[in-house]
Design an enzyme around this catalytic site. Structure first.
Site, PDB file in Angstrom:
ATOM      1  N   ALA A  39       0.669  -1.220   0.059  1.00 31.32           N
ATOM      2  CA  ALA A  39       0.066   0.256   0.397  1.00 31.32           C
ATOM      3  C   ALA A  39       1.044   1.452  -0.142  1.00 31.32           C
ATOM      4  CB  ALA A  39      -0.945  -0.168   1.300  1.00 31.32           C
ATOM      5  N   HIS A  74       2.821   4.534  -0.735  1.00 32.49           N
ATOM      6  CA  HIS A  74       3.492   5.952  -0.781  1.00 32.49           C
ATOM      7  C   HIS A  74       4.587   6.722  -1.066  1.00 32.49           C
ATOM      8  CE1 HIS A  74       3.684   6.105   2.849  1.00 32.49           C
ATOM      9  NE2 HIS A  74       2.849   5.405   3.996  1.00 32.49           N
ATOM     10  N   HIS A 123       6.641   5.893   1.018  1.00 30.19           N
ATOM     11  CA  HIS A 123       7.481   4.647   0.697  1.00 30.19           C
ATOM     12  C   HIS A 123       9.005   5.010   0.551  1.00 30.19           C
ATOM     13  CE1 HIS A 123       4.119   2.629   2.673  1.00 30.19           C
ATOM     14  NE2 HIS A 123       5.482   1.929   3.373  1.00 30.19           N
ATOM     15  N   GLN A 160       8.560   2.852  16.435  1.00 27.55           N
ATOM     16  CA  GLN A 160       9.477   0.833  15.590  1.00 27.55           C
ATOM     17  C   GLN A 160      10.931   1.277  15.374  1.00 27.55           C
ATOM     18  OE1 GLN A 160       7.814  -1.544  12.278  1.00 27.55           O
ATOM     19  NE2 GLN A 160       9.028   0.295  10.898  1.00 27.55           N
ATOM     20  N   ILE A 169       6.833  12.626   5.208  1.00 29.55           N
ATOM     21  CA  ILE A 169       6.467  12.543   4.345  1.00 29.55           C
ATOM     22  C   ILE A 169       4.964  12.983   5.311  1.00 29.55           C
ATOM     23  CG2 ILE A 169       5.921  12.785   1.441  1.00 29.55           C
ATOM     24  CD1 ILE A 169       9.276  12.370   2.664  1.00 29.55           C
TER      25      ILE A 169
HETATM   26  O1  PAF Z   1       7.101  -0.418   9.013  1.00 31.92           O
HETATM   27  C1  PAF Z   1       6.484  -1.035   8.630  1.00 31.92           C
HETATM   28  O2  PAF Z   1       5.380  -1.164   6.882  1.00 31.92           O
HETATM   29  C2  PAF Z   1       6.571  -2.951   9.105  1.00 31.92           C
HETATM   30  O3  PAF Z   1       6.573  -2.730  10.364  1.00 31.92           O
HETATM   31  C3  PAF Z   1       7.683  -3.572   8.595  1.00 31.92           C
HETATM   32  C4  PAF Z   1       9.410  -2.961   9.639  1.00 31.92           C
HETATM   33  C5  PAF Z   1       7.589  -3.524   7.069  1.00 31.92           C
HETATM   34  C6  PAF Z   1       8.523  -4.582   9.594  1.00 31.92           C
HETATM   35  O4  PAF Z   1       6.817  -5.368   8.927  1.00 31.92           O
END
Ligand code: PAF
Length: 284
Positions: free
Chosen positions: A32, A34, A37, A153, A176
């Site tokens: 998904a 955007h 990413h 995270q 972003i």
């Molecule tokens: O941030 C994310 O999209 C997820 O937590 C990750 C780091 C890809 C792990 O599944």
């Protein structure tokens, strides 16, 4: 762009690159995609010879099966977007191959799991730690890229890399935002247009709190907090947590906030049953 659907094809692709002693930048995602990413892909392309993105909706990090079922799946569009920014390869394994057995290993991140996201999403970081460790072992990148929007995270992954000696550099890229300030997130797709507009009040709240801190005020004092919460409620936003923390340790800060450290204001909130998070970092 190479599309690698299993570990064997990933390893074939990697072996060629390793023979040439080229560097690999890795952007793990759950799809998904955007602009947030894509900014990670672009950063990786600048710093590495090859960039690999993975899309894997990791079941072990969802503590709510409904949330997992509703997670947006937009594979075609994702792979087109990656192609457009000239990502070199996309790894999209099946859950069966990543988790062939019910896993027994349990990672724990100590106090980091007792705060904010950890507190409200029990088991979430154990799942993130597990999948990121697996992916790091499989890909063995020189650098891995994550967005600051998922601040906690990032802290968990930095802890993982340090404590398990993964030989790679973790690069954290800025959040972003949409032109209206809303932090880009795969979950925004689940919001109605009206809610996407209301959701901008989350970022606005963070900015207002920054202003109060810069004016040496305590935003969590009743006289400031009550109107902040009222304004969010008027926009149908329900706060799960609002924390003012040390950006390094993520530990809660007490007023008066110490000078010289980077402060993070972090928020998690619900709007139309969609859970959104955001944060800002600043020195004061
Ligand atoms: O941030 C994310 O999209 C997820 O937590 C990750 C780091 C890809 C792990 O599944």
């Amino acid at each position: 762009m190479q599309i690698l659907k299993d570990i064997e094809s990933l390893q074939q692709w990697l072996s060629e690159i390793k023979k040439q002693q080229k560097t690999i930048g890795f952007v793990p995602t759950m799809g998904a995609l955007h602009e947030g990413h894509l900014a990670l892909i672009k950063a990786s392309k600048k710093q590495n010879d090859y960039t690999l993105c993975s899309i894997f909706i990791n079941p072990t990090q969802f503590n709510n099966s409904e949330d997992l079922a509703r997670y947006p799946r937009t594979e075609q569009k994702d792979s087109q977007m990656l192609q457009n920014v000239q990502c070199d390869a996309l790894f999209m394994p099946q859950a069966q191959e990543i988790y062939p057995n019910q896993n027994v290993l349990q990672l724990s991140f100590g106090y980091l799991e007792t705060l904010m996201e950890g507190k409200f999403r029990p088991g979430h970081f154990a799942g993130v730690g597990l999948i990121v460790s697996k992916l790091f072992h499989l890909v063995q990148p020189q650098r891995a890229y994550f967005g600051q929007k998922d601040l906690q995270q990032c802290a968990v992954i930095q802890c993982l890399v340090q404590e398990l000696n993964f030989p790679l550099e973790v690069i954290i890229c800025p959040t972003i935002r949409e032109p209206n300030g809303l932090a880009m997130s795969s979950r925004n797709q689940r919001l109605s247009e009206e809610a996407q507009q209301k959701a901008t009040q989350i970022y606005q709240t963070l900015l207002n709190i920054q202003i109060l801190i810069e004016q040496q005020q305590n935003p969590l004092e009743q006289q400031h907090l009550t109107p902040i919460l009222k304004h969010l409620t008027q926009n149908d936003i329900t706060i799960e947590y609002l924390e003012i923390v040390d950006a390094q340790t993520l530990l809660s800060l007490e007023y008066p906030y110490p000078k010289q450290i980077t402060i993070a204001v972090c928020i998690a909130a619900y709007l139309e049953e969609v859970r959104l998070i955001d944060n800002i970092l600043f020195k004061h």
